[in-house]
Design a protein around this motif. Sequence first.
Motif, PDB file in Angstrom:
ATOM      1  N   HIS A  97       3.508  -2.259 -11.081  1.00 61.27           N
ATOM      2  CA  HIS A  97       2.559  -2.331  -9.969  1.00 61.27           C
ATOM      3  C   HIS A  97       3.290  -1.974  -8.676  1.00 61.27           C
ATOM      4  O   HIS A  97       4.518  -1.822  -8.685  1.00 61.27           O
TER       5      HIS A  97
ATOM      6  N   SER B 183       3.349  -3.897  -6.112  1.00 60.27           N
ATOM      7  CA  SER B 183       3.683  -5.150  -5.421  1.00 60.27           C
ATOM      8  C   SER B 183       5.168  -5.332  -5.082  1.00 60.27           C
ATOM      9  O   SER B 183       5.477  -5.985  -4.078  1.00 60.27           O
TER      10      SER B 183
ATOM     11  N   GLN C 202       6.060  -4.996  -1.565  1.00 61.54           N
ATOM     12  CA  GLN C 202       5.806  -6.125  -0.647  1.00 61.54           C
ATOM     13  C   GLN C 202       7.128  -6.774  -0.261  1.00 61.54           C
ATOM     14  O   GLN C 202       7.410  -7.004   0.919  1.00 61.54           O
TER      15      GLN C 202
ATOM     16  N   ARG D 192       2.415   1.534 -17.206  1.00 66.19           N
ATOM     17  CA  ARG D 192       2.243   0.516 -18.249  1.00 66.19           C
ATOM     18  C   ARG D 192       1.984   1.209 -19.572  1.00 66.19           C
ATOM     19  O   ARG D 192       1.414   2.306 -19.606  1.00 66.19           O
TER      20      ARG D 192
ATOM     21  N   GLN E  84      -1.556   3.181  -7.857  1.00 63.68           N
ATOM     22  CA  GLN E  84      -2.127   2.027  -7.162  1.00 63.68           C
ATOM     23  C   GLN E  84      -1.979   2.217  -5.660  1.00 63.68           C
ATOM     24  O   GLN E  84      -1.134   2.981  -5.192  1.00 63.68           O
TER      25      GLN E  84
ATOM     26  N   GLU F 112      -1.486  -0.557  -2.624  1.00 69.98           N
ATOM     27  CA  GLU F 112      -1.267  -1.962  -2.312  1.00 69.98           C
ATOM     28  C   GLU F 112      -1.467  -2.138  -0.815  1.00 69.98           C
ATOM     29  O   GLU F 112      -1.145  -1.245  -0.035  1.00 69.98           O
TER      30      GLU F 112
ATOM     31  N   PHE G 127      -2.924 -14.305 -10.111  1.00 74.50           N
ATOM     32  CA  PHE G 127      -1.722 -13.466 -10.049  1.00 74.50           C
ATOM     33  C   PHE G 127      -0.588 -14.405  -9.638  1.00 74.50           C
ATOM     34  O   PHE G 127      -0.805 -15.282  -8.789  1.00 74.50           O
TER      35      PHE G 127
ATOM     36  N   PHE H 156       1.773 -13.927  -7.738  1.00 73.08           N
ATOM     37  CA  PHE H 156       2.250 -13.711  -6.363  1.00 73.08           C
ATOM     38  C   PHE H 156       1.202 -13.971  -5.299  1.00 73.08           C
ATOM     39  O   PHE H 156       1.466 -13.769  -4.116  1.00 73.08           O
TER      40      PHE H 156
ATOM     41  N   GLY I 171      -5.413 -11.612  -2.869  1.00 75.38           N
ATOM     42  CA  GLY I 171      -5.240 -13.039  -2.634  1.00 75.38           C
ATOM     43  C   GLY I 171      -4.351 -13.293  -1.432  1.00 75.38           C
ATOM     44  O   GLY I 171      -3.895 -12.366  -0.767  1.00 75.38           O
TER      45      GLY I 171
ATOM     46  N   ALA J   2      -2.710 -10.028   0.451  1.00 75.23           N
ATOM     47  CA  ALA J   2      -2.324  -8.781  -0.205  1.00 75.23           C
ATOM     48  C   ALA J   2      -3.449  -8.366  -1.142  1.00 75.23           C
ATOM     49  O   ALA J   2      -4.237  -9.195  -1.594  1.00 75.23           O
ATOM     50  N   PHE J   3      -3.515  -7.074  -1.386  1.00 75.69           N
ATOM     51  CA  PHE J   3      -4.484  -6.584  -2.367  1.00 75.69           C
ATOM     52  C   PHE J   3      -3.884  -5.375  -3.067  1.00 75.69           C
ATOM     53  O   PHE J   3      -2.989  -4.708  -2.533  1.00 75.69           O
ATOM     54  N   GLY J   4      -4.356  -5.132  -4.278  1.00 74.33           N
ATOM     55  CA  GLY J   4      -3.863  -3.977  -5.017  1.00 74.33           C
ATOM     56  C   GLY J   4      -4.991  -3.362  -5.811  1.00 74.33           C
ATOM     57  O   GLY J   4      -5.714  -4.083  -6.513  1.00 74.33           O
TER      58      GLY J   4
HETATM   59  N1  PHE Z   1      -0.306  -6.161  -8.512  1.00 77.39           N
HETATM   60  C1  PHE Z   1      -1.587  -6.549  -9.042  1.00 77.39           C
HETATM   61  C2  PHE Z   1      -1.876  -5.720 -10.296  1.00 77.39           C
HETATM   62  O1  PHE Z   1      -1.235  -4.745 -10.516  1.00 77.39           O
HETATM   63  C3  PHE Z   1      -2.690  -6.325  -8.040  1.00 77.39           C
HETATM   64  C4  PHE Z   1      -2.564  -7.221  -6.856  1.00 77.39           C
HETATM   65  C5  PHE Z   1      -1.866  -6.821  -5.730  1.00 77.39           C
HETATM   66  C6  PHE Z   1      -3.174  -8.483  -6.840  1.00 77.39           C
HETATM   67  C7  PHE Z   1      -1.758  -7.663  -4.620  1.00 77.39           C
HETATM   68  C8  PHE Z   1      -3.077  -9.312  -5.777  1.00 77.39           C
HETATM   69  C9  PHE Z   1      -2.380  -8.892  -4.671  1.00 77.39           C
HETATM   70  O2  PHE Z   1      -2.737  -6.064 -11.086  1.00 77.39           O
END
Ligand code: PHE
Length: 343
Positions: A170, A172, A175, A196, A209, A211, A250, A252, A286, A307-309
């Motif tokens: 991911h 993340s 971050q 993956r 992705q 982020e 998640f 994180f 989240g 954060a979001f992804g």
């Molecule tokens: N990294 C998570 C994923 O790949 C997505 C995510 C990013 C969720 C940041 C919450 C915050 O599924």
Amino acid sequence: LERTLLAEIAEAGDEAAIEAVRVAALGKKGSISDLLKTLGTMTPEERQTRGAAINAMKTLVTEAITARKADLKDAAITARLARETVDVSLPVRSSPAERGRIHPISQIVDEITAIFADMGFAMAEGPDVETDYYNFTALNFPEGHPAREMHDTFFFQPDENGDRKVLRTHTSPVQIRTMEAQKPPIRIIIPGKTYRQDSDATHSPMFHQVEGLVVDTKANVANLRWVLEEFCKTFFEVDKVTMRFRPSFFPFTEPSFEVDIQCDRSSGPIVKFGEGTDWMEILGCGMVHPNVLRSGGLDPDVYQGFAFGMGLDRIAMLKYGMPDLRNFFDADVRWMTHYGFRP
Ligand code: PHE
């Protein structure tokens, strides 16, 4: 004979003419070859004088021919250069369909980063080959936690110290890298390739992705929701999106959510997915977990973040109504044209 030959060589106007002179003099039945054949009939004394003279002539004529050939070749190239000028101001001959285009994924990355840039987000990037630490440990995945396996990770062979690198599962980890590199307020968007072990019509082992990370002294779920709603309205070109947050997990983020949107198709022409009332899952998000802030060297009593992804390929499929993710990686220009990507 020598003078005649040298005159012929000088007069030869092109490569064919000089070749004819060469054959007439040095070929099997050529004039010099004939002279050389007479050597056998000469007395040793004659051979010493006449023979040496004939061989000297042969050398002289051969060199003259080689030099003339080279000159003619040069002249031919010079003439061609003078003749074949390139007018760079002329329009290209190929039709627009044959021209190269920006890959749809790159176009969508540009589109998304531009939307977030308008909201004050900068762009950040990180490596595809990541350490286990940044991909998992620093993001609060406990050692041996099943979530590590859930990611269907591509692992590299461990090095001498037993550390194994991974293809990041991911975006993340960026971050953590960002928090280490700069002090809050942080507002960044991180596009990139992720990996993956998964492959079917909607999953590719390499995917993309985007982020988002915001860290400040005050940041809350309402801010997160506003940012995501603004993004969706602009990206899907609709006046209104109905958004729902479902509780999720998640390591994180805490709390964590899965976000679904419902797009009324009558409010915009672009959205091609589902019926007006279908809920479409678009991302995970989240509030940044305190342990993640600590990993990034920030005090969770001072700073908060969200954060979001999102799966970029996925939201592109939703926006452009494309059923098969694998088309993105087929490199078929006709397919891009069909889905209306701009040249
Ligand atoms: N990294 C998570 C994923 O790949 C997505 C995510 C990013 C969720 C940041 C919450 C915050 O599924």
